[in-house]
Design an enzyme around this catalytic site. Structure first.
Site, mmCIF file in Angstrom:
data_model
loop_
_atom_site.group_PDB
_atom_site.id
_atom_site.type_symbol
_atom_site.label_atom_id
_atom_site.label_comp_id
_atom_site.label_asym_id
_atom_site.label_seq_id
_atom_site.Cartn_x
_atom_site.Cartn_y
_atom_site.Cartn_z
ATOM 1 N N ALA A 55 0.818 -1.222 0.000
ATOM 2 C CA ALA A 55 0.000 0.000 0.000
ATOM 3 C C ALA A 55 0.847 1.266 0.000
ATOM 4 O O ALA A 55 0.301 2.364 -0.104
ATOM 5 C CB ALA A 55 -0.927 -0.001 1.212
ATOM 6 N N LYS A 57 -1.667 6.326 -1.705
ATOM 7 C CA LYS A 57 -0.580 7.119 -1.097
ATOM 8 C C LYS A 57 0.458 7.527 -2.133
ATOM 9 O O LYS A 57 0.855 8.680 -2.196
ATOM 10 C CB LYS A 57 0.124 6.343 0.021
HETATM 11 C C1 LMR Z 1 -4.227 4.520 7.631
HETATM 12 O O1 LMR Z 1 -3.904 3.448 8.146
HETATM 13 O O2 LMR Z 1 -4.218 5.584 8.257
HETATM 14 C C2 LMR Z 1 -4.636 4.543 6.193
HETATM 15 O O3 LMR Z 1 -4.398 3.328 5.591
HETATM 16 C C3 LMR Z 1 -6.024 5.020 6.006
HETATM 17 C C4 LMR Z 1 -7.037 3.976 6.298
HETATM 18 O O4 LMR Z 1 -7.828 3.670 5.402
HETATM 19 O O5 LMR Z 1 -7.077 3.469 7.426
#
Ligand code: LMR
Length: 390
Positions: free
Chosen positions: A208, A241
């Site tokens: 991610a 991201k």
């Molecule tokens: C996070 O962990 O802050 C991000 O991946 C946003 C989410 O969707 O939780």
């Protein structure tokens, strides 16, 4: 009948966004949800994406349906970045998904349909992982991800794998571990890859944050090491991201296998699940990514923007690590961790005090978003931490 519904707590991480927005203090600091911020605290649209969007506006002549697999030009354009330029394209196929979350959901549902009953996952992890596993009705088996010394706990993974086999999937973060920032080293991935193969488990790789750790190629090391050894795997990918497309929900799900028939079935099952869930993924963000990746100039602009982001996060990490020890908190490990997140060993009371007395917002696990810190607020953060972590 609706009165029979059980009450549900609001999502703690997403709830922080509202709490932060409602706080009138001018010097509040948002270290909550994982979005990148510049040195001035902004989360701008990437220049490469702006240019691609302008082109899209000019050239897109239809918004007619594409199908449950979404924009296959987008899906295929990502393949060399994720799997490597020389990867055997006959082993991989993919489909678009609504964000990394949609991709993880697809991967887990396809795994379930393939006979997976247990998802093995290191903890702590992104809280939504466990939630998605539960929603799919699978058993979650956890092991410790971080040693007390702050390194990735390879022994814990080995121990859990000793009891694992067919019917098990192992969910691993490709890079920039969320929430700890503690990644497996290359040497550890080199040990993990043959181990996964020998246990005949299904690797489920969640990537991610590619490009936010050490670089686009470097951040794919673990995934590629695993795929060089195992016969099949599933991959969940997010562009939220590394292309800054958060709310446009841009992700992809890939299956990897040398069995052409199995690959077709994996995609057909993914398409059926997508059709029954969201029918088709949102187009706009994925189309913009495709335009960036299909254009050498825009690709260069995008990669330079990614370099800047990574460089800024490294600077923040270096400054935090230089503090060495703040009250009871050892800061040096933050310097060798990767990506947007690190975890500070704070208890609930301390996290609440940071929020209420100092206007500093972080997840209840002590996870901080490194990119929320700037030269304008980092000293304030360190001093607040010193006041609370006693
Ligand atoms: C996070 O962990 O802050 C991000 O991946 C946003 C989410 O969707 O939780």
């Amino acid at each position: 009948m609706l009165e029979a519904l059980a009450p549900q707590p609001a999502d703690a991480l997403l709830g922080l966004i509202k709490l932060y927005n409602a706080d009138p203090r001018a010097d509040k600091i948002d270290l909550g949800v994982g979005v990148y911020r510049t040195a001035t605290g902004a989360t701008p649209v990437f220049k490469a994406i702006k240019a691609a969007e302008a082109r899209l506006l000019e050239t897109q002549d239809s918004k007619s349906y594409l199908g449950p697999e979404g924009d296959m030009g987008f899906v295929h354009a990502l393949i060399p970045y994720i799997f490597g330029a020389g990867f055997d394209r006959s082993r991989v196929e993919g489909m678009q998904a609504p964000g990394g979350t949609g991709a993880v959901r697809l991967a887990i549902e396809v795994a379930r349909r393939a006979g997976v009953r247990r998802i093995i996952m290191g903890t702590p992890s992104w809280p939504n992982h466990a939630q998605i596993v539960a929603a799919a009705g699978l058993e979650l088996v956890t092991f410790r991800h971080v040693t007390p010394e702050g390194t990735a706990d390879l022994e814990a993974l080995k121990a859990v794998l000793a009891d694992a086999g067919p019917g098990d999937a192992v969910l691993l973060h490709g890079c920039c571990h969320n929430p700890s920032g503690v990644d497996y080293t290359h040497a550890q991935w080199d040990e993990i890859a043959p181990l996964l193969a020998s246990r005949a488990v299904l690797p489920l790789l969640d990537l991610a944050y590619q490009g936010l750790g050490a670089g686009m190629e470097e951040d794919a090391y673990g995934l590629r090491a695993v795929l060089a050894k195992v016969p099949e795997a599933l991959v969940a990918y997010s562009c939220d991201k590394n292309f800054g497309l958060y709310r446009d929900r841009v992700g992809a799900f890939y299956a990897v296998t040398g069995d052409a028939d199995a690959l077709t079935r994996a995609m057909a099952n993914g398409a059926t699940i997508a059709r029954a869930s969201w029918s088709m993924p949102p187009d706009h963000g994925a189309a913009a990514v495709r335009l960036v990746l299909d254009d050498a100039e825009l690709t260069k602009v995008w990669l330079a923007e990614l370099d800047d982001m990574r460089g800024r996060m490294r600077q923040v990490r270096d400054r935090l690590a230089a503090a060495q020890q703040v009250g009871t908190i050892p800061m040096a490990p933050l310097g060798i961790q990767n990506g947007l997140f690190s975890m500070l060993p704070l208890n609930g009371e301390q996290i609440l005090a940071l929020r209420e007395k100092h206007g500093i917002y972080m997840a209840g696990t002590g996870r901080i978003n490194i990119a929320g810190l700037t030269s304008g607020n980092i000293e304030q953060f360190i001093e607040s931490l010193r006041a609370v972590a006693v």
